[in-house]
Design a protein around this motif. Structure first.
Motif, mmCIF file in Angstrom:
data_model
loop_
_atom_site.group_PDB
_atom_site.id
_atom_site.type_symbol
_atom_site.label_atom_id
_atom_site.label_comp_id
_atom_site.label_asym_id
_atom_site.label_seq_id
_atom_site.Cartn_x
_atom_site.Cartn_y
_atom_site.Cartn_z
ATOM 1 N N UNK A 80 -18.352 10.812 -7.036
ATOM 2 C CA UNK A 80 -17.289 11.192 -7.992
ATOM 3 C C UNK A 80 -15.884 10.805 -7.510
ATOM 4 N N UNK A 81 -15.673 10.739 -6.212
ATOM 5 C CA UNK A 81 -14.348 10.369 -5.698
ATOM 6 C C UNK A 81 -14.035 8.916 -6.004
ATOM 7 N N UNK A 82 -15.015 8.069 -5.963
ATOM 8 C CA UNK A 82 -14.811 6.660 -6.300
ATOM 9 C C UNK A 82 -14.455 6.542 -7.781
ATOM 10 N N UNK B 43 -10.948 4.970 -9.166
ATOM 11 C CA UNK B 43 -10.945 3.831 -10.097
ATOM 12 C C UNK B 43 -10.160 4.194 -11.357
ATOM 13 N N UNK B 44 -10.382 5.381 -11.883
ATOM 14 C CA UNK B 44 -9.670 5.810 -13.090
ATOM 15 C C UNK B 44 -8.168 5.908 -12.837
ATOM 16 N N UNK B 45 -7.790 6.466 -11.699
ATOM 17 C CA UNK B 45 -6.363 6.545 -11.368
ATOM 18 C C UNK B 45 -5.764 5.153 -11.206
ATOM 19 N N UNK B 46 -6.528 4.243 -10.622
ATOM 20 C CA UNK B 46 -6.057 2.870 -10.471
ATOM 21 C C UNK B 46 -5.835 2.197 -11.813
ATOM 22 N N UNK B 47 -6.748 2.428 -12.734
ATOM 23 C CA UNK B 47 -6.600 1.861 -14.078
ATOM 24 C C UNK B 47 -5.381 2.453 -14.773
ATOM 25 N N UNK B 48 -5.198 3.764 -14.667
ATOM 26 C CA UNK B 48 -4.038 4.423 -15.282
ATOM 27 C C UNK B 48 -2.745 3.887 -14.678
ATOM 28 N N UNK B 49 -2.692 3.768 -13.368
ATOM 29 C CA UNK B 49 -1.497 3.242 -12.708
ATOM 30 C C UNK B 49 -1.235 1.802 -13.133
ATOM 31 N N UNK B 50 -2.274 1.003 -13.224
ATOM 32 C CA UNK B 50 -2.118 -0.388 -13.654
ATOM 33 C C UNK B 50 -1.580 -0.496 -15.069
ATOM 34 N N UNK B 51 -2.108 0.323 -15.967
ATOM 35 C CA UNK B 51 -1.624 0.327 -17.353
ATOM 36 C C UNK B 51 -0.171 0.808 -17.403
ATOM 37 N N UNK B 52 0.145 1.824 -16.616
ATOM 38 C CA UNK B 52 1.524 2.315 -16.569
ATOM 39 C C UNK B 52 2.486 1.264 -16.057
ATOM 40 N N UNK B 53 2.102 0.576 -15.004
ATOM 41 C CA UNK B 53 2.976 -0.459 -14.439
ATOM 42 C C UNK B 53 3.120 -1.624 -15.410
#
Length: 172
Positions: free
Chosen positions: A20-22, A26-36
Protein backbone atom coordinates in the motif's frame (compact mmCIF):
# COMPACT_ATOMS: atom_id res chain seq x y z
CA UNK A 1 -11.80 -2.93 -25.13
CA UNK A 2 -14.91 -0.79 -24.76
CA UNK A 3 -16.70 -3.81 -23.31
CA UNK A 4 -14.15 -3.87 -20.46
CA UNK A 5 -14.62 -0.17 -19.69
CA UNK A 6 -17.57 -0.58 -17.26
CA UNK A 7 -15.64 -3.08 -15.18
CA UNK A 8 -12.64 -0.71 -15.05
CA UNK A 9 -14.88 2.18 -14.00
CA UNK A 10 -16.59 0.10 -11.33
CA UNK A 11 -13.35 -1.20 -9.87
CA UNK A 12 -12.56 0.43 -6.55
CA UNK A 13 -8.91 1.41 -6.99
CA UNK A 14 -6.26 0.73 -9.57
CA UNK A 15 -3.40 -0.97 -7.74
CA UNK A 16 0.20 -0.57 -8.81
CA UNK A 17 1.66 -2.91 -6.23
CA UNK A 18 0.63 -5.17 -3.40
CA UNK A 19 2.41 -2.82 -1.02
CA UNK A 20 0.00 0.00 0.00
CA UNK A 21 2.90 2.42 0.57
CA UNK A 22 4.00 2.08 -3.04
CA UNK A 23 0.44 2.81 -4.19
CA UNK A 24 0.32 5.93 -2.02
CA UNK A 25 3.71 7.11 -3.29
CA UNK A 26 2.69 6.62 -6.92
CA UNK A 27 -0.59 8.47 -6.40
CA UNK A 28 1.15 11.37 -4.67
CA UNK A 29 3.68 11.48 -7.50
CA UNK A 30 0.91 11.66 -10.08
CA UNK A 31 -0.86 14.42 -8.11
CA UNK A 32 2.38 16.39 -7.77
CA UNK A 33 3.12 15.96 -11.48
CA UNK A 34 -0.34 17.19 -12.47
CA UNK A 35 -0.01 20.12 -10.07
CA UNK A 36 3.37 21.11 -11.44
CA UNK A 37 2.16 20.79 -15.04
CA UNK A 38 -0.82 23.01 -14.17
CA UNK A 39 1.50 25.57 -12.59
CA UNK A 40 3.71 25.61 -15.70
CA UNK A 41 0.67 26.02 -17.93
CA UNK A 42 -0.73 28.89 -15.84
CA UNK A 43 2.68 30.58 -15.74
CA UNK A 44 3.09 30.28 -19.51
CA UNK A 45 -0.24 32.02 -20.17
CA UNK A 46 0.49 34.73 -17.59
CA UNK A 47 -1.94 33.84 -14.82
CA UNK A 48 0.90 33.13 -12.39
CA UNK A 49 3.82 35.53 -12.03
CA UNK A 50 7.37 34.86 -10.95
CA UNK A 51 8.86 37.08 -8.27
CA UNK A 52 12.26 37.13 -9.95
CA UNK A 53 11.92 40.81 -10.88
CA UNK A 54 11.36 41.99 -7.30
CA UNK A 55 15.05 42.69 -6.66
CA UNK A 56 15.34 44.57 -9.94
CA UNK A 57 12.22 46.58 -9.07
CA UNK A 58 13.68 47.47 -5.68
CA UNK A 59 16.98 48.46 -7.25
CA UNK A 60 15.20 50.58 -9.89
CA UNK A 61 13.19 52.40 -7.21
CA UNK A 62 16.34 53.13 -5.22
CA UNK A 63 18.10 54.44 -8.33
CA UNK A 64 15.12 56.67 -9.13
CA UNK A 65 15.14 58.04 -5.57
CA UNK A 66 18.85 58.82 -5.88
CA UNK A 67 18.28 60.60 -9.23
CA UNK A 68 15.50 62.72 -7.79
CA UNK A 69 17.54 63.59 -4.72
CA UNK A 70 20.46 64.55 -6.99
CA UNK A 71 18.08 67.06 -8.63
CA UNK A 72 17.51 68.57 -5.19
CA UNK A 73 14.10 67.03 -4.50
CA UNK A 74 13.84 65.98 -0.86
CA UNK A 75 11.31 63.75 0.85
CA UNK A 76 8.54 65.49 2.76
CA UNK A 77 8.19 62.90 5.50
CA UNK A 78 10.53 60.76 7.65
CA UNK A 79 11.20 57.20 6.48
CA UNK A 80 9.10 55.59 9.22
CA UNK A 81 6.03 57.45 7.95
CA UNK A 82 6.33 55.83 4.51
CA UNK A 83 6.57 52.38 6.13
CA UNK A 84 3.47 53.10 8.21
CA UNK A 85 1.59 54.26 5.09
CA UNK A 86 2.77 51.18 3.18
CA UNK A 87 1.35 48.91 5.89
CA UNK A 88 -1.91 50.87 6.04
CA UNK A 89 -2.28 50.79 2.25
CA UNK A 90 -1.59 47.05 2.14
CA UNK A 91 -4.21 46.31 4.80
CA UNK A 92 -6.71 48.61 3.10
CA UNK A 93 -6.19 47.07 -0.33
CA UNK A 94 -6.56 43.56 1.12
CA UNK A 95 -10.10 44.72 1.95
CA UNK A 96 -10.56 46.66 -1.28
CA UNK A 97 -14.18 45.57 -1.65
CA UNK A 98 -14.97 47.99 1.19
CA UNK A 99 -15.28 51.62 0.03
CA UNK A 100 -13.73 52.94 3.25
CA UNK A 101 -10.60 50.91 2.51
CA UNK A 102 -10.15 52.66 -0.83
CA UNK A 103 -10.63 56.00 0.96
CA UNK A 104 -7.66 55.12 3.15
CA UNK A 105 -5.40 54.54 0.15
CA UNK A 106 -6.55 57.75 -1.56
CA UNK A 107 -5.99 59.74 1.64
CA UNK A 108 -2.47 58.32 1.95
CA UNK A 109 -1.72 59.09 -1.70
CA UNK A 110 -2.81 62.70 -1.21
CA UNK A 111 -0.01 63.09 1.36
CA UNK A 112 2.60 62.64 -1.38
CA UNK A 113 4.10 66.04 -2.25
CA UNK A 114 6.72 65.10 -4.87
CA UNK A 115 8.22 62.23 -6.85
CA UNK A 116 10.57 61.23 -4.03
CA UNK A 117 7.62 60.80 -1.67
CA UNK A 118 5.89 58.45 -4.12
CA UNK A 119 9.12 56.51 -4.65
CA UNK A 120 9.75 56.24 -0.89
CA UNK A 121 6.20 54.95 -0.42
CA UNK A 122 6.75 52.40 -3.21
CA UNK A 123 10.10 51.42 -1.67
CA UNK A 124 8.51 50.95 1.77
CA UNK A 125 5.71 48.87 0.24
CA UNK A 126 8.18 46.66 -1.62
CA UNK A 127 6.40 43.58 -2.92
CA UNK A 128 3.61 42.03 -0.94
CA UNK A 129 1.38 39.03 -1.41
CA UNK A 130 -1.92 39.74 -3.12
CA UNK A 131 -5.00 37.80 -1.99
CA UNK A 132 -8.20 36.94 -3.82
CA UNK A 133 -11.03 35.85 -1.53
CA UNK A 134 -8.51 35.14 1.20
CA UNK A 135 -6.27 32.94 -0.94
CA UNK A 136 -2.78 33.93 -2.17
CA UNK A 137 -3.06 35.09 -5.77
CA UNK A 138 0.16 34.77 -7.75
CA UNK A 139 3.51 36.24 -6.82
CA UNK A 140 3.88 39.28 -4.55
CA UNK A 141 3.13 42.58 -6.28
CA UNK A 142 4.39 46.17 -6.03
CA UNK A 143 2.43 49.19 -4.84
CA UNK A 144 1.63 50.30 -8.39
CA UNK A 145 0.51 46.78 -9.36
CA UNK A 146 -1.71 46.76 -6.27
CA UNK A 147 -3.28 50.05 -7.39
CA UNK A 148 -4.22 48.44 -10.69
CA UNK A 149 -5.60 45.29 -9.10
CA UNK A 150 -7.32 46.59 -5.98
CA UNK A 151 -8.48 50.15 -6.62
CA UNK A 152 -11.46 51.19 -8.70
CA UNK A 153 -10.56 53.25 -11.75
CA UNK A 154 -12.37 56.28 -10.28
CA UNK A 155 -10.13 56.11 -7.19
CA UNK A 156 -6.99 55.80 -9.33
CA UNK A 157 -8.17 58.82 -11.35
CA UNK A 158 -8.61 60.77 -8.12
CA UNK A 159 -5.05 59.94 -7.07
CA UNK A 160 -3.72 60.78 -10.53
CA UNK A 161 -5.46 64.19 -10.57
CA UNK A 162 -4.01 65.02 -7.16
CA UNK A 163 -0.50 63.96 -8.19
CA UNK A 164 -0.77 65.79 -11.51
CA UNK A 165 -1.70 69.01 -9.71
CA UNK A 166 1.48 68.60 -7.63
CA UNK A 167 3.60 67.90 -10.75
CA UNK A 168 4.24 64.33 -9.65
CA UNK A 169 5.11 62.29 -12.74
CA UNK A 170 3.90 58.92 -11.43
CA UNK A 171 0.38 57.61 -11.98
CA UNK A 172 -1.63 55.09 -10.00
Amino acid sequence: MIANLPSAINSKVIKVSNNPWVDIAVKLGVIAGVGYATYLLLRSIGLVKDNRGAKEDSKAVQEAINKEKAKGVIQSWPDHQFYQWADQAYQAMRNSNIAESEDTVVDIAKNMENDVDVLKWAEAYGTRQHYFFGLPDGAPITLFEAFGVDLASSRRSEINRNWSNKSIKFRA
